[in-house]
Design an enzyme around this catalytic site. Structure first.
Site, PDB file in Angstrom:
ATOM      1  N   ASP A 130       0.862  -1.168   0.000  1.00 52.97           N
ATOM      2  CA  ASP A 130       0.000   0.000   0.000  1.00 52.97           C
ATOM      3  C   ASP A 130       0.909   1.232   0.000  1.00 52.97           C
ATOM      4  O   ASP A 130       2.096   1.148   0.317  1.00 52.97           O
ATOM      5  CB  ASP A 130      -0.893  -0.022   1.248  1.00 52.97           C
ATOM      6  CG  ASP A 130      -1.872   1.137   1.280  1.00 52.97           C
ATOM      7  OD1 ASP A 130      -2.537   1.383   0.255  1.00 52.97           O
ATOM      8  OD2 ASP A 130      -1.948   1.811   2.319  1.00 52.97           O
TER       9      ASP A 130
ATOM     10  N   ASP B 228      -0.150   5.182   0.813  1.00 50.65           N
ATOM     11  CA  ASP B 228      -0.325   6.188   1.857  1.00 50.65           C
ATOM     12  C   ASP B 228      -0.379   5.524   3.224  1.00 50.65           C
ATOM     13  O   ASP B 228      -1.206   4.655   3.476  1.00 50.65           O
ATOM     14  CB  ASP B 228      -1.608   6.984   1.603  1.00 50.65           C
ATOM     15  CG  ASP B 228      -1.490   8.422   2.090  1.00 50.65           C
ATOM     16  OD1 ASP B 228      -0.755   8.655   3.065  1.00 50.65           O
ATOM     17  OD2 ASP B 228      -2.129   9.294   1.497  1.00 50.65           O
TER      18      ASP B 228
END
Length: 342
Positions: A26, A28
Site C-alpha cells: 500500500d 499512503d
C-alpha cells in the site's frame, strides 16, 4: 471461505524479503504520508529490491495514473516504473471489460486514472448519460469533481446501466486531516438511486486478482497500514500480510481485530521486511514474545516483563485474539498498551 482463525502473529526465521518473492505495498501510510516518504521506507525498499524481492505498489486511489504514481515514488528515491503500480481503476476496468462488449462506452465519474485504465482495456470513456454508455464507473475525482457528475451517474443507472465503483473507502488522509473518500461519493449515488455498485478495489477479490495477474507473484506478501482494506484484502486473497504501524491502525484497533483483520506479521515500519519475525509461544495461561508475557483476564489484558515494545504488542495480540476466538476482543488492553507506549 473457510480459513483457520489466526490467534497469534506468526514468526519467521527468514527475513520476510527472502521468504516472499513479491511485496504488494500500500502507499499512503506505508511508503509515504502527505506526499513525503515515511521514515526508513526508501532505504528499506531499496535493500529489499537489491536482495531480489519484487516491489509492487497497490492503491485504491483511482485518480492518479500509474505513470504519475511511479514518477512520485521515483522522486522520493524509490525507482519505480508504471508497470510496478496497480490501481483500483485498473481492477475496475478489467471487471467492466468482462461484462460489456469490446469497445463499449463507459460513463466516467472520476479522474484521469479511470480514463487511462478504460482505454487500456479497449473501452471508450464518455462524459454524459446521453452518450449511450454500457456501464457507469465511479472513482475518486478529487476536490474538483463537480456535483453534477453524480447526477449523470444517477441518470444512467436509472435507465438500467450497470454501475461499478473503483473502491468504497469512506475517507482518505490528506495534509490537512481526514477528507471524504470515494466511498462517501458512492453513498451519494446509492442514496439517490437505491442501486448497488460492483466494487473492484481492496479488500475485494477483483483487486487481488488484478495484482496477481500484473505481478505474476508466486509468494506474495501484502504490506499495509489499514486493517479493513490491506489486511482484509490479504485475508480474502488467502495470502500472508504484514501490518506496519506507520499509518491509521493503532494498538487498540489491532488487539480488537476480528479474524479477517488479523495480520500474519506486525512491525513498526518497513524495516520489518528486512528481518525475521520473533515467535510468539504459549507460556502457562498466556503467551510470551521476547521479554514479555501477556494474559487475558476476565476484564482486561495483563502484561509482564520488559524489552522491545513490539514484542509486548505481539504477545498482547496472541492473548487478545485467543480470548476473542472468531469475534472481536472486548477485553480492555489500554493499561497494557500504555505501558508499551503504544
Amino acid at each position: 471461505m473457510s480459513q483457520t482463525v489466526r490467534t497469534r502473529p506468526e514468526g519467521s526465521a527468514q527475513a520476510l524479503s527472502e521468504a516472499y518473492d513479491t511485496a504488494l505495498l500500500d502507499l499512503d501510510g506505508v511508503v509515504y504520508a502527505g506526499g513525503n516518504a515515511i521514515a526508513y521506507a526508501v532505504e528499506s525498499l531499496g535493500t529489499a529490491r537489491s536482495g531480489g524481492m519484487h516491489l509492487a505498489y497497490v492503491t485504491n486511489n483511482a485518480l492518479r495514473t500509474p505513470d504519475v504514481v511511479a514518477e512520485h515514488l521515483s522522486e522520493l528515491g524509490i525507482p519505480t516504473g508504471a508497470s510496478d503500480v496497480i490501481t483500483s481503476a485498473q481492477a475496475a476496468a478489467r471487471l467492466i471489460s468482462e461484462q460489456v462488449p469490446a469497445g463499449a462506452r463507459v460513463l466516467v465519474i472520476g479522474g484521469e486514472g479511470l480514463r487511462v485504465a478504460l482505454r487500456e482495456r479497449g473501452l471508450e470513456p464518455v462524459e454524459s448519460a446521453e452518450d449511450d454508455p454500457a456501464a457507469v464507473v465511479q472513482g475518486f475525482g478529487g476536490a474538483e469533481l463537480a456535483w453534477g457528475r453524480f447526477a449523470e451517474a444517477c441518470y444512467a443507472i436509472a435507465r438500467g446501466v450497470p454501475w461499478f465503483a473503483s473502491n468504497t473507502d469512506l475517507t482518505i488522509p490528506s495534509a490537512r486531516g481526514i477528507a471524504p473518500g470515494n466511498g462517501a461519493a458512492v453513498e451519494v449515488v446509492r442514496i439517490a438511486t437505491g442501486a448497488e455498485p460492483q466494487v473492484a478495489g481492496k479488500p475485494l477479490p477483483p483487486m487481488h486478482r488484478e495484482t496477481i495477474l500484473r505481478t505474476g507473484a508466486k509468494r506474495p506478501l501484502v504490506v499495509g497500514d489499514r486493517l479493513d482494506t490491506d489486511i482484509e484484502g490479504a485475508f480474502n486473497g488467502e495470502v500472508d500480510s504484514l501490518l506496519v504501524l506507520t499509518g491509521v491502525t493503532d494498538g487498540a484497533q489491532l488487539l480488537a481485530a476480528p479474524p479477517q483483520h488479523r495480520p500474519t506479521y506486525v512491525d513498526a515500519d518497513l524495516r520489518g521486511l528486512l528481518t525475521g519475525q520473533p515467535e510468539v509461544v504459549e507460556a502457562g495461561s498466556g503467551f510470551r514474545c521476547g521479554g514479555w508475557t501477556a494474559t487475558a483476564g476476565s476484564e482486561r489484558l495483563e502484561l509482564a516483563g520488559d524489552g522491545v515494545a513490539l514484542d509486548g504488542l505481539r504477545a498482547l495480540c496472541a492473548a487478545a485474539w485467543t480470548a476473542a476466538g472468531d469475534g472481536a476482543c472486548g477485553v480492555d488492553g489500554g493499561k497494557a498498551l500504555a505501558r508499551l507506549g503504544l
